[in-house]
Motif scaffolding. Structure first.
Motif: not given
Length: 96
Positions: A32-39, A81-84
């Motif tokens: 949920x955290x990663x999806x929120x950051x992507x959105x 790492x993911x670029x968030x």
């Protein structure tokens, strides 16, 4: 992977089942955290911000999982790492 009757977690004892459930909750929270950051990253782009209507924004959810590889092998590269992004975009209105 968890198997059981009617979706119940199985284990040798109550503590094992409880730790398994907590691990699943942790995975869900991370998704949920990663999806929120992507959105948030997508909505920070002006063209998407203008394109989405209020109804579209109300329909957004962080509970999607079709992009996840649940049952296959994946390579984990700890040097990447993911670029968030740097953090919250002040132009995106936060709920509340």
């Amino acid at each position: 992977m968890f198997y059981g009757k009617a979706g119940d977690l199985t284990g040798d004892d109550r503590e094992h089942v409880e730790v398994s459930a907590l691990a699943l909750h942790l995975v869900q929270a991370a998704i949920v955290y990663l999806n929120t950051r992507m959105v948030q990253i997508i909505l920070a782009e002006p063209r998407w911000r203008k394109k989405l209507t209020d109804a579209d924004r109300r329909g957004l959810s962080a509970l999607f999982w079709t992009h996840l590889n649940l049952y296959r092998r994946f390579e984990l590269d700890m040097s990447k790492q993911l670029d968030l992004g740097p953090g919250r975009d002040p132009e995106i209105q936060q709920p509340g």
